[in-house]
Write a protein that holds these residues in place. Structure first.
Motif, PDB file in Angstrom:
ATOM      1  N   ASP A  52      -4.018  -1.990 -11.663  1.00 19.34           N
ATOM      2  CA  ASP A  52      -2.997  -1.322 -12.133  1.00 19.34           C
ATOM      3  C   ASP A  52      -1.833  -2.411 -12.335  1.00 19.34           C
ATOM      4  O   ASP A  52      -1.626  -3.146 -11.602  1.00 19.34           O
ATOM      5  N   ARG A  89      -2.941   6.631  -2.889  1.00 20.92           N
ATOM      6  CA  ARG A  89      -3.280   6.048  -4.213  1.00 20.92           C
ATOM      7  C   ARG A  89      -4.651   5.304  -3.671  1.00 20.92           C
ATOM      8  O   ARG A  89      -5.050   4.915  -2.707  1.00 20.92           O
ATOM      9  N   ARG A  90      -5.473   5.176  -4.769  1.00 26.76           N
ATOM     10  CA  ARG A  90      -6.704   4.682  -4.390  1.00 26.76           C
ATOM     11  C   ARG A  90      -6.602   3.100  -5.094  1.00 26.76           C
ATOM     12  O   ARG A  90      -5.934   2.934  -6.138  1.00 26.76           O
ATOM     13  N   TYR A  91      -7.341   2.134  -4.424  1.00 31.48           N
ATOM     14  CA  TYR A  91      -6.935   0.739  -4.863  1.00 31.48           C
ATOM     15  C   TYR A  91      -8.249   0.208  -5.385  1.00 31.48           C
ATOM     16  O   TYR A  91      -9.637   0.444  -4.851  1.00 31.48           O
ATOM     17  N   ASP A 110     -11.026   2.910  -4.837  1.00 26.61           N
ATOM     18  CA  ASP A 110     -11.560   3.621  -6.048  1.00 26.61           C
ATOM     19  C   ASP A 110     -12.790   3.240  -6.378  1.00 26.61           C
ATOM     20  O   ASP A 110     -13.299   2.035  -6.549  1.00 26.61           O
ATOM     21  N   TYR A 125       0.835  -1.334   0.006  1.00 27.22           N
ATOM     22  CA  TYR A 125      -0.017   0.065   0.085  1.00 27.22           C
ATOM     23  C   TYR A 125       0.896   1.207   0.087  1.00 27.22           C
ATOM     24  O   TYR A 125       1.725   1.588   0.699  1.00 27.22           O
TER      25      TYR A 125
END
Length: 671
Positions: A671, A444-446, A523, A440
């Protein structure tokens, strides 16, 4: 790690550097690790408290199943030694009163279909098969003098005994109200009864007969009486009212009813064996609450006086589930396991006034409590960073005795599991957990997967979860919510979804999704959801009312509730909670909304189920698959041949995890 007496700042600094370096060398968890997990169970203290017998389940890849063996460890140093090495299952170890031998159940050698009683001399040698009964030995209890054993034995299946395997099987004739059960299959006339085994002569005689089942035998300290559990009404299939009975261990002896109490369904596995006080005057047991609330009611510790039949519920004031009672050596208190919000704790309950003292406060998952006559205490304990192992509990602290998964844990990095509290639409606080991706990075969005537990009256706790860790190791954030209907928050919280599935509980799990989005972790364009059993059921409700989810996995679920009536094993629960369909059709239709409004679902959904599931049968997954396929919504149905509600083949377990990852990877676009 043990720090030596030379633990100054310099040494501590070296330890930190070494630990960090070691962590960097570890690898992420992978699917193959599923078969390496070792499941520890059933710890049993020897009479003197010096040794603990327990089972270890390992994956046998050649047989494609998990196999149980019996191990032993020591109270003082925790050294582990394996006692059985067969390719068959050995379960339920119990010590003889003098600690000289260990009994267990196994189906092996000449009888692979029926578990029988075996005895292993602790001085050495091979285990000896003691019984060769035509039925299965389901449970047993050793008399205080070690000369007799009370057995619970299922009647042999007459049809199977009479049918030649080369010929056509006889028709199955159904007459019972409760006529099918997962794993067992269709239910006929067969019942399970008490038998008495004389170890000197090896003779076995029946103690009970009749159109009902007996379970959970327990000897009085003086060996003169047997306590057991049974449902002996005119039609035991139609209620959950269990009786706690006493009888002399003599054929033809009439059982005496001590008390009745509410249980949970036909299966007495959820309950604890009745526990005699050291002086033999009282029996502790686990009793349910209001029968109208089924499994939504809180169950707690109760004691009944053997002479007067008077019952006292000791833990009513807790409004929490408590089970696994064990007497202290002096008979003045009981130890038990308390199910609290997202965790479980050891408690001590004073017999005199019911005063409750919490003995632990850690974030953990506890099970399989055992207490010896000299008050030594063991329990299975798990936390997010390690699967369940046997721990000793002494002087207010836990001490680990087994390390069955040490080799695996030394290789892998595990993601941190953090507690989370979200506010539901009506302001109710909902507990849960967040598991961030293994690598992590803040800001950032996951892609995020919401996991939903089964039950519904269960809960996610601070224990190890392979699927959470696997998803986190593959770049997903994981959300786990304990919505209304869950255990751990009291009766009102559990019964909030009574006859109202997919409403408040759906709002509650979605609150955790909203929170993760607001906090910058999830996300919103890459959301997934999934669960098994009621977790799959609630998944269907969620995707039918929230179009944000881009992928779903629905295991062993149902959405057309009308299709469940008479096709699964919950006939009594359906009629008590929803009413018969012909009397309250509106409720059944309302709860079937995901199926009847399948045109609202746009989420690509993977349905999975065992072909022999009698808990939530395959036909329900087939209906939802067909409904989505009719709407051209991306979907897939995976059927596991020969499997019941739980998958027992190791290859199928791995396959399920592989499909979860592939499905979420395909639609959440990592990603």
């Amino acid at each position: 790690m043990t720090v030596s007496r030379f633990s100054g700042p310099a040494v501590l600094a070296l330890l930190v550097v070494a630990t960090s370096s070691h962590a960097a060398d570890k690898r992420p968890l992978n699917i193959d690790d599923f078969a390496r997990l070792r499941e520890v169970g059933a710890p049993q203290l020897s009479p003197d408290g010096e040794r603990i017998a327990y089972t270890v389940s390992t994956a046998d890849l050649l047989q494609d199943k998990r196999v149980n063996d019996i191990w032993i460890t020591n109270w003082r140093d925790g050294g582990e030694r394996q006692l059985t090495f067969t390719p068959d299952d050995e379960t339920d170890p119990r010590w003889s009163p003098d600690g000289r031998w260990l009994a267990f159940l196994a189906s092996r050698r000449d009888d692979k279909e029926h578990s029988q009683l075996w005895i292993l001399d602790m001085a050495g040698g091979e285990a000896e098969k003691i019984t060769s009964l035509p039925g299965t030995v389901e449970d047993y209890a050793i008399a205080p003098d070690g000369r007799q054993v009370a057995l619970v034995v299922s009647d042999p299946d007459d049809d199977k005994l009479l049918v030649d395997s080369a010929k056509t099987d006889k028709p199955i004739v159904i007459e019972r109200f409760y006529f099918k059960e997962d794993i067992t299959g269709y239910l006929g006339r067969s019942r399970q009864h008490l038998y008495l085994l004389d170890l000197r002569t090896r003779s076995v005689q029946a103690l009970t007969t009749g159109n009902y089942d007996e379970a959970r035998p327990s000897w009085s300290p003086d060996g003169r009486l047997l306590a057991f559990v049974s449902k002996r009404s005119a039609d035991p299939d139609r209620n959950d009212t269990f009786g706690l009975y006493l009888m002399a261990p003599i054929a033809g002896s009439a059982p005496r009813l001590l008390t009745t109490y509410q249980g949970e369904g036909q299966d007495t596995d959820w309950a604890s064996t009745p526990q005699w006080s050291p002086d033999g005057r009282q029996i502790a047991f686990v009793a349910g609450g209001d029968p109208k609330l089924l499994y939504y009611a809180v169950h707690g510790l109760a004691v009944v006086d053997v002479a007067s039949n008077q019952v006292r519920l000791l833990t009513k004031q807790l409004d929490r589930n408590v089970d696994q009672p064990h007497w202290s050596g002096d008979g003045k208190s009981l130890l038990g396991i308390l199910e609290d919000d997202s965790t479980t704790q050891l408690i001590q309950v004073a017999l005199r006034d019911g005063a409750v003292r919490k003995l632990t406060a850690e974030s953990q998952e506890l099970s399989s409590l055992d207490v010896s006559a000299n008050n030594r205490t063991t329990v299975l304990r798990s936390q997010p960073q390690y699967p369940a192992e046997v721990f000793a509990f002494e002087r207010g602290h836990f001490r680990q005795l087994t390390r069955q998964n040490a080799a695996l844990l030394a290789e892998v990095r595990l993601a941190a599991v953090e507690p989370s509290v979200a506010k539901s639409r009506d302001g109710t606080s909902i507990s849960g957990f967040i598991v961030k991706p293994l690598d992590y990075l803040s800001g950032r969005r996951y892609p995020t997967v919401l996991r939903i537990h089964g039950g519904p009256v269960l809960q996610f706790t601070n224990g190890f979860s392979f699927d959470w860790q696997l998803l986190a190791a593959n770049g997903f954030a994981v959300l786990a919510s304990n919505p209304r209907g869950s255990a751990g928050r009291g009766e009102a919280f559990s019964k909030a979804i009574f006859a109202d599935w997919g409403n408040l509980d759906a709002q509650d799990v979605l609150a955790h999704v909203d929170l993760a989005i607001a906090n910058g972790l999830a996300d919103p364009a890459r959301l997934g959801v999934g669960g098994w059993s009621y977790g799959g059921i609630l998944t269907n409700y969620v995707i039918a009312q929230d179009s944000r989810f881009k992928a779903a996995t629905s295991g062993a679920s149902i959405s057309n509730i009308l299709a469940g009536y008479g096709t699964d094993m919950y006939i009594r629960e359906y009629e008590m909670e929803l009413g018969p369909p012909w009397k309250d059709a509106a409720t059944w239709v309302r709860l079937s909304s995901p199926f009847l409004h399948a045109d609202r679902i746009r989420t690509p959904t993977l349905f999975l189920c065992g072909s022999l599931d009698f808990n939530v049968p395959l036909l329900n997954s087939e209906q939802m698959y067909q409904a989505l396929r009719s709407q051209d919504v991306p979907t897939q149905l995976v059927i596991y041949p020969g499997q019941n509600h739980g998958l027992t083949r190791v290859s199928y377990g791995k396959d399920r995890f592989e499909r979860y990852l592939a499905w979420f990877d395909r639609y959440l676009r990592r990603d």
